[in-house]
Enzyme design. Structure first.
Site, mmCIF file in Angstrom:
data_model
loop_
_atom_site.group_PDB
_atom_site.id
_atom_site.type_symbol
_atom_site.label_atom_id
_atom_site.label_comp_id
_atom_site.label_asym_id
_atom_site.label_seq_id
_atom_site.Cartn_x
_atom_site.Cartn_y
_atom_site.Cartn_z
ATOM 1 N N ARG A 112 52.255 -36.333 -26.092
ATOM 2 C CA ARG A 112 50.838 -35.952 -25.940
ATOM 3 C C ARG A 112 50.634 -34.616 -25.234
ATOM 4 N NH1 ARG A 112 49.988 -41.749 -24.891
ATOM 5 N NH2 ARG A 112 49.041 -42.655 -26.750
ATOM 6 N N LYS A 134 46.278 -20.581 -30.778
ATOM 7 C CA LYS A 134 46.237 -21.190 -32.110
ATOM 8 C C LYS A 134 47.649 -21.607 -32.499
ATOM 9 C CE LYS A 134 42.324 -19.186 -34.615
ATOM 10 N NZ LYS A 134 41.941 -18.370 -35.787
ATOM 11 N N GLU A 176 47.313 -6.199 -38.142
ATOM 12 C CA GLU A 176 46.480 -6.904 -37.174
ATOM 13 C C GLU A 176 45.884 -5.938 -36.151
ATOM 14 O OE1 GLU A 176 45.598 -9.909 -37.498
ATOM 15 O OE2 GLU A 176 47.148 -11.019 -38.565
ATOM 16 N N LYS A 214 41.952 -8.827 -27.792
ATOM 17 C CA LYS A 214 41.998 -10.232 -28.180
ATOM 18 C C LYS A 214 41.751 -11.139 -26.981
ATOM 19 C CE LYS A 214 44.185 -13.758 -30.895
ATOM 20 N NZ LYS A 214 45.229 -14.136 -31.867
ATOM 21 N N GLU A 224 36.969 -20.763 -31.603
ATOM 22 C CA GLU A 224 36.449 -20.097 -32.802
ATOM 23 C C GLU A 224 35.094 -20.645 -33.248
ATOM 24 O OE1 GLU A 224 38.306 -19.528 -37.101
ATOM 25 O OE2 GLU A 224 39.633 -18.759 -35.554
ATOM 26 N N ARG A 228 35.160 -15.392 -31.857
ATOM 27 C CA ARG A 228 36.585 -15.399 -32.208
ATOM 28 C C ARG A 228 36.790 -15.427 -33.716
ATOM 29 N NH1 ARG A 228 41.646 -18.931 -29.648
ATOM 30 N NH2 ARG A 228 43.222 -17.885 -30.891
ATOM 31 N N ASN A 232 39.226 -13.035 -37.862
ATOM 32 C CA ASN A 232 39.702 -13.413 -39.190
ATOM 33 C C ASN A 232 39.340 -12.388 -40.260
ATOM 34 O OD1 ASN A 232 40.943 -16.039 -38.632
ATOM 35 N ND2 ASN A 232 38.877 -16.674 -38.089
ATOM 36 N N HIS A 235 41.454 -12.086 -43.316
ATOM 37 C CA HIS A 235 42.219 -13.321 -43.456
ATOM 38 C C HIS A 235 41.658 -14.257 -44.530
ATOM 39 C CE1 HIS A 235 43.867 -11.782 -39.764
ATOM 40 N NE2 HIS A 235 44.699 -12.804 -39.641
ATOM 41 N N HIS A 239 44.587 -15.177 -46.859
ATOM 42 C CA HIS A 239 45.142 -16.532 -46.959
ATOM 43 C C HIS A 239 45.196 -17.005 -48.408
ATOM 44 C CE1 HIS A 239 44.195 -17.727 -42.497
ATOM 45 N NE2 HIS A 239 45.210 -16.899 -42.615
ATOM 46 N N HIS A 252 52.633 -12.017 -43.704
ATOM 47 C CA HIS A 252 51.247 -12.331 -43.335
ATOM 48 C C HIS A 252 50.421 -11.061 -43.142
ATOM 49 C CE1 HIS A 252 47.783 -14.252 -41.590
ATOM 50 N NE2 HIS A 252 47.938 -13.587 -40.452
#
Length: 350
Positions: A112, A134, A176, A214, A224, A228, A232, A235, A239, A252
């Site tokens: 956990r 993330k 990025e 960032k 997000e 935030r 993206n 992205h 993606h 990426h």
């Protein structure tokens, strides 16, 4: 240099990002360094020597985005159980964004939740992926669709790791960086147009500025729900490109670079960006040896893939776009399909 993360939440999550040469890192309890054979060959010995812990295990996983899945996470967890790790143990992610995402996700799951530390070795991971918590893996439906927001205890960014980085990987990280500048800081964008990427001092400046930008965003919006999401940019399109090419054709950052060009085309159609500014961004990406075009075979198929993205909700697609000028941004969730299709048609195979 130390950049603090102080997330505005009831949990009072805070940690430091250290941009400096690796030095003595004291960690209580057992430590497992998660890495891959490529990174281990160059950097594992130095990482081990920098860590002061009761016991250090090494878990090697295969190298590549195609291995960023639940099978690999289960392999990591099995190794932790076999080594009798407990809730006071710590994982160290030694590698790029793939290693960081899987290590953080494994740490969030094991008993956990146990501590983990980011030790990013690629430019993309140093300027972006290692910061903000993330974590996750891919599946057949898309990228990072299984995961958690789980913050590290610290991030150690050593620019010397980049000395062994292949040029293609280095360029992917710069995508990025461009993303940050276009969305948040026109002065930084102007600096990138003049920067000498072979100058180590300039690279440290790039890392420090990107991390600071960032960190400021993450401090305001950990999960997000607002600003935030602006990170993206590129992205949403990128993606889809990665998914359609089975994560094998593009790195990426390369997919994100193409995604920014596509997003800019949409922004032009909406009157949010001039053609000259879009071309200027495209030329900067080319300066950094990044791809800027993708041939779309089936525009409708490409469009439908948007709905698999985490940023789509209530059957609406979120597009992150420049807003009027470089250094400004907007999130649009109500763009008619025909306008999006018009932008995609600019990339359709004739």
């Amino acid at each position: 240099m130390i950049v603090p993360i102080n997330i505005e939440s009831k949990d009072n999550k805070s940690y430091n990002i250290y941009i400096q040469a690796l030095k003595n890192i004291k960690i209580d309890g057992k430590v497992a360094i998660v890495t891959n054979p490529t990174v281990a060959k160059f950097h594992l010995d130095r990482a081990i020597k920098s860590i002061n812990a009761d016991k250090i295990e090494v878990i090697e996983v295969p190298d590549g985005e195609e291995y960023k899945n639940m099978d690999t996470v289960l392999f990591i967890l099995d190794r932790l159980f076999e080594a009798k790790f407990d809730r006071k143990s710590t994982l160290v992610a030694l590698g790029g964004g793939v290693i960081g995402d899987m290590t953080g996700f494994s740490a969030s799951l094991y008993q956990r939740g146990i501590n983990f530390i980011q030790m990013p070795t690629t430019l993309l991971a140093q300027v972006d992926a290692s910061v903000g918590g993330k974590t996750g893996v891919n599946n057949k439906y898309g990228k990072n669709l299984i995961g958690a927001f789980y913050q590290p205890k610290a991030v150690y960014i050593d620019p010397k790791f980049l000395d062994t980085l292949p040029q293609r990987e280095f360029s992917a990280g710069l995508a990025e960086v461009v993303k940050m500048a276009v969305m948040f800081d026109s002065d930084f964008y102007s600096f990138l147009k003049e920067v000498d990427i072979k100058n180590s001092d300039d690279i440290v400046k790039i890392i420090a500025k990107s991390v600071s930008l960032k960190a400021d965003v993450v401090n305001q919006d950990e999960k997000e729900s607002g600003i935030r999401a602006v990170l993206n940019y590129g992205h949403t399109f990128g993606h889809v490109i990665e998914n359609l090419t089975n994560y094998k054709k593009y790195l990426h950052g390369e997919a994100v670079a193409i995604g920014m060009v596509m997003a800019n085309e949409l922004a032009i159609n909406l009157g949010l960006l001039s053609r000259d500014e879009a071309n200027d961004i495209k030329e900067l990406l080319k300066k950094f040896d990044l791809p800027t075009n993708f041939d779309i075979d089936d525009v409708e198929e490409f469009y439908e893939h948007f709905y698999l993205d985490k940023k789509s909700a209530n059957n609406k697609i979120s597009f992150i776009l420049p807003n009027g000028k470089i250094g400004s941004h907007i999130i649009k969730k109500d763009i008619p399909k025909d306008i999006v299709i018009k932008a995609l048609n600019r990339f359709k195979v004739e």
